[in-house]
Design a protein around this motif. Structure first.
Motif, mmCIF file in Angstrom:
data_model
loop_
_atom_site.group_PDB
_atom_site.id
_atom_site.type_symbol
_atom_site.label_atom_id
_atom_site.label_comp_id
_atom_site.label_asym_id
_atom_site.label_seq_id
_atom_site.Cartn_x
_atom_site.Cartn_y
_atom_site.Cartn_z
ATOM 1 N N SER A 128 64.049 75.802 42.512
ATOM 2 C CA SER A 128 64.881 76.084 41.352
ATOM 3 C C SER A 128 66.180 76.757 41.767
ATOM 4 C CB SER A 128 64.137 76.987 40.364
ATOM 5 O OG SER A 128 64.003 78.296 40.895
ATOM 6 N N GLU A 129 67.170 76.671 40.872
ATOM 7 C CA GLU A 129 68.467 77.297 41.119
ATOM 8 C C GLU A 129 68.344 78.818 41.117
ATOM 9 O OE1 GLU A 129 73.048 77.219 39.331
ATOM 10 O OE2 GLU A 129 71.442 76.038 38.393
ATOM 11 N N GLU A 130 67.452 79.351 40.284
ATOM 12 C CA GLU A 130 67.276 80.803 40.205
ATOM 13 C C GLU A 130 66.791 81.365 41.536
ATOM 14 O OE1 GLU A 130 64.811 84.142 37.553
ATOM 15 O OE2 GLU A 130 64.513 81.993 37.214
ATOM 16 N N LEU A 131 65.818 80.726 42.146
ATOM 17 C CA LEU A 131 65.314 81.181 43.443
ATOM 18 C C LEU A 131 66.402 81.081 44.510
ATOM 19 C CD1 LEU A 131 61.731 79.610 43.528
ATOM 20 C CD2 LEU A 131 62.315 82.038 43.375
ATOM 21 N N ALA A 132 67.187 80.017 44.441
ATOM 22 C CA ALA A 132 68.261 79.844 45.418
ATOM 23 C C ALA A 132 69.299 80.957 45.287
ATOM 24 C CB ALA A 132 68.924 78.478 45.241
ATOM 25 N N ASN A 133 69.662 81.307 44.065
ATOM 26 C CA ASN A 133 70.660 82.354 43.848
ATOM 27 C C ASN A 133 70.148 83.717 44.291
ATOM 28 O OD1 ASN A 133 72.476 80.523 42.778
ATOM 29 N ND2 ASN A 133 71.855 80.880 40.649
ATOM 30 N N GLN A 134 68.902 84.018 44.026
ATOM 31 C CA GLN A 134 68.316 85.289 44.461
ATOM 32 C C GLN A 134 68.312 85.398 45.985
ATOM 33 O OE1 GLN A 134 64.442 85.413 42.644
ATOM 34 N NE2 GLN A 134 65.243 85.880 40.591
ATOM 35 N N SER A 135 67.984 84.306 46.625
ATOM 36 C CA SER A 135 67.948 84.303 48.092
ATOM 37 C C SER A 135 69.350 84.414 48.677
ATOM 38 C CB SER A 135 67.277 83.024 48.593
ATOM 39 O OG SER A 135 65.943 82.932 48.117
ATOM 40 N N LEU A 136 70.323 83.783 48.016
ATOM 41 C CA LEU A 136 71.703 83.858 48.491
ATOM 42 C C LEU A 136 72.204 85.302 48.441
ATOM 43 C CD1 LEU A 136 74.220 82.419 49.500
ATOM 44 C CD2 LEU A 136 74.845 81.971 47.120
ATOM 45 N N GLU A 137 71.819 86.044 47.438
ATOM 46 C CA GLU A 137 72.204 87.452 47.346
ATOM 47 C C GLU A 137 71.649 88.247 48.520
ATOM 48 O OE1 GLU A 137 71.127 89.088 43.603
ATOM 49 O OE2 GLU A 137 72.391 87.719 42.435
ATOM 50 N N LYS A 138 70.424 87.976 48.895
ATOM 51 C CA LYS A 138 69.816 88.680 50.028
ATOM 52 C C LYS A 138 70.506 88.317 51.342
ATOM 53 C CE LYS A 138 65.219 89.156 47.946
ATOM 54 N NZ LYS A 138 65.269 90.644 47.900
ATOM 55 N N LEU A 139 70.911 87.053 51.477
ATOM 56 C CA LEU A 139 71.638 86.641 52.672
ATOM 57 C C LEU A 139 73.007 87.304 52.720
ATOM 58 C CD1 LEU A 139 70.790 82.822 52.676
ATOM 59 C CD2 LEU A 139 70.028 84.495 54.373
ATOM 60 N N THR A 140 73.650 87.414 51.579
ATOM 61 C CA THR A 140 74.976 88.032 51.510
ATOM 62 C C THR A 140 74.919 89.498 51.911
ATOM 63 O OG1 THR A 140 75.579 86.521 49.730
ATOM 64 C CG2 THR A 140 76.969 88.462 50.022
ATOM 65 N N ARG A 141 73.869 90.199 51.497
ATOM 66 C CA ARG A 141 73.722 91.620 51.826
ATOM 67 C C ARG A 141 73.092 91.840 53.194
ATOM 68 N NH1 ARG A 141 71.824 91.838 46.316
ATOM 69 N NH2 ARG A 141 69.677 91.990 47.113
ATOM 70 N N ALA A 142 72.905 90.761 53.947
ATOM 71 C CA ALA A 142 72.322 90.839 55.301
ATOM 72 C C ALA A 142 70.902 91.391 55.289
ATOM 73 C CB ALA A 142 73.213 91.668 56.222
ATOM 74 N N GLU A 143 70.197 91.225 54.173
ATOM 75 C CA GLU A 143 68.799 91.643 54.126
ATOM 76 C C GLU A 143 67.910 90.616 54.806
ATOM 77 O OE1 GLU A 143 67.683 92.419 50.110
ATOM 78 O OE2 GLU A 143 69.339 93.811 49.739
ATOM 79 N N TRP A 144 68.396 89.397 54.896
ATOM 80 C CA TRP A 144 67.661 88.318 55.547
ATOM 81 C C TRP A 144 68.580 87.596 56.514
ATOM 82 C CZ3 TRP A 144 62.671 86.138 55.020
ATOM 83 C CH2 TRP A 144 61.840 86.750 54.069
ATOM 84 N N ASN A 145 67.984 87.026 57.524
ATOM 85 C CA ASN A 145 68.663 86.100 58.422
ATOM 86 C C ASN A 145 68.379 84.687 57.926
ATOM 87 O OD1 ASN A 145 68.198 84.135 60.849
ATOM 88 N ND2 ASN A 145 69.610 85.671 61.643
ATOM 89 N N PHE A 146 69.405 83.813 57.931
ATOM 90 C CA PHE A 146 69.245 82.468 57.376
ATOM 91 C C PHE A 146 68.088 81.731 58.043
ATOM 92 C CE2 PHE A 146 70.085 78.085 56.402
ATOM 93 C CZ PHE A 146 70.708 78.101 55.161
ATOM 94 N N GLU A 147 68.025 81.783 59.350
ATOM 95 C CA GLU A 147 66.972 81.060 60.081
ATOM 96 C C GLU A 147 65.591 81.597 59.739
ATOM 97 O OE1 GLU A 147 65.653 80.284 64.742
ATOM 98 O OE2 GLU A 147 67.716 80.864 64.258
ATOM 99 N N ASP A 148 65.449 82.921 59.689
ATOM 100 C CA ASP A 148 64.143 83.520 59.376
ATOM 101 C C ASP A 148 63.720 83.195 57.951
ATOM 102 O OD1 ASP A 148 64.080 84.584 61.893
ATOM 103 O OD2 ASP A 148 64.854 86.552 61.291
#
Length: 751
Positions: A128-148
């Motif tokens: 879903s788009e909602e899950l994608a947007n939530q994950s993008l926020e975490k990537l933006t704040r460097a809480e997650w690494n894209f590969e991980d």
């Protein structure tokens, strides 16, 4: 000035008055006689006290006649009043001009005809788009690494284990329904099940650059797409001129190896690039032993670029020339007119086959230094020696084709953006051409590994270029607009360095605090610091250079909270006078700079702070200079790189009429250097009898029994020790000697 430059004004002129300020503006259309080019120049008068009666000339692109060099673009030629040569402006130089690299070079070109060949992509698939947007926020704040994140949450089974890696996507694909048939087979058909055509079409329709993360939809769901890298056809971006003596019956790049006969026509460079390593006894293998020497001028960015250039050369089979290499010189001695006798008479130091000069244009007379250095090598070439001459770096970007006109023996002129693509450009050189590569380009990831100058400390580029428009600075013209590297690419490079035994990494950028502001979505440099600093095995992390306008207090906090980050900040202030700072276009005030210093002292009381400063800027009064001295007294820097102002090409301040006399500049430079020396000595004196952690790097060249290393503050330390045993190790040294710019002591047990 116009007449001396061969420019004759026409009678067409206009005069306007800006209603909001009453400032008069004059415009005239002028025709440049040189090269039969046409250009429009704007002649403006400003009311600023620092630009009194000053004229600023701005070239507006216009069509010009074809030159001897061909390119994908044609531009007018304008003479620089500083160098006297034709300017080579490939990037926007005016404040307020477009600085988005996506718009300077974009992917929205007719299929198969652009300079961009392919994109390397990764993705994470969501339901879903909602899950994608939530994950993008975490990537933006460097809480997650894209590969991980891809390995854990992606719904794409085909790419999940590889961290979402899709690979290279060919930009030659067309989505036109009529585009079918075997001769027009879709080059990305193999990706249809992973990244459907509808998703690819959405990606291609947007202007993106490496580091961007965008969202697209397909029948599979919602994809977060990360642009990892771009493949650019650098040869399409290059000017290529055939030499008069070019041999047209040999070519590099065709299928198969070059024969011995063809190699003899093309020279050793053509032989090495063509893979001409023959078993034929008629060819002497030593003739294919191609060596290079690289001379690096300027800043750490140039040093890092030279390492990348060396990595490329070595990948081609060209080796570095050692200082102790000699060649035997023989001469024929006539024995009484009867029999000629050949005998060895002496050894002569061997000379390189490939000469690379990586140039810097930040200081005055930079161009003259280049011509002086190249003189002996050009003489060798005129004498018939088989050598290749390459000019890289900022002077190359600044001068462009003018270098070929001044020194026709030069084979390759390339800007900093092509440092890791020299192998592609050398193919045209080996084919008997002169090449100029200075067009704006996206920075590609290294295809080969840099040849590091140290086995302990390494430079890692995180952002290229600068979007600032300081009125004295040539960097935006020579290094282009800001282009941040993807976080994952930086992390992977640092991890690889750590695996090879490197202990310290310095993150590089002309304006490092701007890291990530050019990305979609935007990132923060403070987040990057924390991410890189957390890499296991890394002992020390540094970064340069900060800009007071963009250096956030969060960066200071990140250093304080990251154990590997060294207590060292390099923050150029350039002047202590707000009036001068405004004229410089720095975008910050004296008070803003002191606020940063206060934050550093609060969080890290013992931190080292260094800076850059310019004295003698146009219009600088004695009081302005005294304001600079008072700021230095207030801060007491560990070191300040000082310089007297010198006009640089393509900078507004160079055209102002309120230039200061050289005698005033030198007087102020001497006075500020005396203060700088006093402060540096005082700061180091505080280290007396302290035990400091030192990372051992090299031998002390002046005292071979000693080793040299640096503290976390960046102070050089000398102590007795065996370099073979201590290189790369952290040792504790008790300081018993404090000099102006170094410390000395003895290794002690941990206290």
């Amino acid at each position: 000035f116009f007449v001396r430059s061969g420019i004759i004004p026409t009678l067409e002129s206009k005069r306007h008055r800006r209603p909001e300020t009453g400032t008069s503006l004059s415009r005239m259309k002028v025709t440049m006689v040189r090269r039969s080019s046409v250009a429009i120049l704007a002649l403006s008068v400003s009311t600023s006290p620092f630009r009194t009666q000053a004229f600023q000339f701005t070239a507006v692109p216009s069509r010009c006649l074809p030159s001897a060099l061909y390119s994908t673009t044609e531009e007018p030629e304008v003479i620089s009043p500083i160098t006297g040569s034709v300017t080579n402006v490939k990037y926007p130089t005016q404040r307020g001009a477009e600085v988005d690299s996506r718009k300077i070079i974009n992917y929205n070109e007719k299929a198969g005809e652009g300079v961009n060949l392919a994109l390397r992509l990764s993705h994470i698939l969501f339901a879903s788009e909602e899950l994608a947007n939530q994950s993008l926020e975490k990537l933006t704040r460097a809480e997650w690494n894209f590969e991980d994140m891809a390995k854990i949450v992606s719904n794409c089974a085909e790419t999940r284990e590889e961290g979402g890696n899709i690979g290279w996507v060919n930009l030659a694909e067309s989505f036109d329904a009529s585009w079918e048939g075997e001769e027009k087979k879709n080059p990305n058909e193999h990706l249809n099940e992973i990244l459907p055509p509808s998703a690819r079409q959405q990606i291609f329709s947007q202007s993106t650059k490496p580091g961007d993360i965008i969202s697209v939809e397909s029948r599979r769901g919602v994809h977060l797409i990360q642009v990892v890298d771009v493949m650019v056809d650098v040869r399409k971006l290059s000017f290529v001129k055939a030499r008069n003596n070019r041999k047209k019956d040999y070519l590099i790049g065709r299928s198969g190896e070059i024969s011995p006969e063809e190699w003899k026509k093309g020279g050793k460079l053509a032989g090495v690039l063509g893979g001409a390593l023959f078993e034929d006894s008629s060819v002497d293998p030593t003739e294919l032993d191609l060596t290079y020497k690289i001379e690096t001028m300027g800043c750490q960015m140039n040093t890092a670029d030279s390492e990348r250039i060396e990595g490329q050369l070595m990948s081609l089979g060209i080796r570095p020339l050692m200082d102790d290499e000699y060649m035997e010189i023989e001469e024929v001695k006539n024995n009484g007119g009867l029999v000629a006798e050949r005998r060895k008479v002496k050894k002569e130091k061997k000379k390189p086959d490939v000469i690379v000069l990586n140039t810097c244009s930040i200081r005055d007379h930079a161009e003259q230094k280049v011509y002086s250095y190249l003189g002996p090598h050009a003489k060798r070439k005129r004498a018939g020696e088989d050598i290749t001459i390459i000019v890289a770096g900022c002077v190359a970007q600044q001068e462009g084709q003018s270098l070929l006109r001044r020194i026709p023996e030069i084979d390759l002129v390339m800007g900093p953006q092509y440092a890791n693509r020299i192998s592609d450009l050398l193919e045209d050189v080996a084919n008997g051409n002169q090449v100029v590569a200075t067009e704006a380009s996206h920075i590609m990831e290294d295809s080969t590994k840099p040849r590091r100058q140290s086995s302990v400390c390494a430079w890692v580029n995180v952002i290229y270029g600068c979007n600032e428009r300081c009125t004295y600075c040539i960097v935006p013209t020579t290094r282009g607009v800001e282009q941040s590297r993807p976080v994952e690419s930086i992390v992977d490079e640092v991890k690889e360095l750590v695996e090879k035994g490197y202990k310290e990494v310095t993150l590089l950028g002309q304006n490092i605090d701007a890291y990530g502001r050019d990305m979609i979505p935007k990132r923060k440099f403070s987040d990057l610091l924390r991410t890189v600093g957390a890499i296991p095995g890394l002992e020390r992390l540094r970064f340069v250079t900060s800009h007071p306008r963009y250096m956030s207090l969060g960066v200071v906090d990140a250093v304080a909270e990251t154990p590997t980050a060294c207590e060292y900040f390099h923050v150029p202030f350039q002047s202590g006078s707000n009036d001068v700072l405004k004229a410089m276009g720095r975008g910050h005030t004296r008070e803003k700079f002191l606020q940063i210093v206060e934050r550093i002292r609060q969080r890290l009381p013992d931190a080292a702070i260094t800076a850059d400063v310019i004295v003698g800027f146009p219009g600088e009064t004695e009081q302005d200079f005294l304001d600079t001295l008072s700021l230095m007294e207030e801060v007491k820097f560990d070191n300040v790189n000082t310089a007297a102002y010198s006009p640089r090409p393509n900078t507004p301040a160079a055209t102002w009429t309120n230039q200061l006399p050289e005698v005033v500049k030198q007087d102020r430079l001497q006075r500020i250097n005396e203060m700088n020396l006093r402060h540096a000595t005082e700061r180091r004196a505080k280290m007396m009898d302290r035990v400091v952690e030192v990372l051992v790097e090299e031998r002390n060249v002046k005292v071979p029994t000693q080793v040299m290393g640096r503290t976390r503050h960046g102070y050089i330390v000398y102590c007795e020790g065996d370099i073979d045993e201590l290189r790369g190790k952290l040792v504790n040294v008790k300081v018993d000697k404090c000099q102006r710019y170094y410390l000395a002591g003895k290794i002690v047990d941990e206290e």
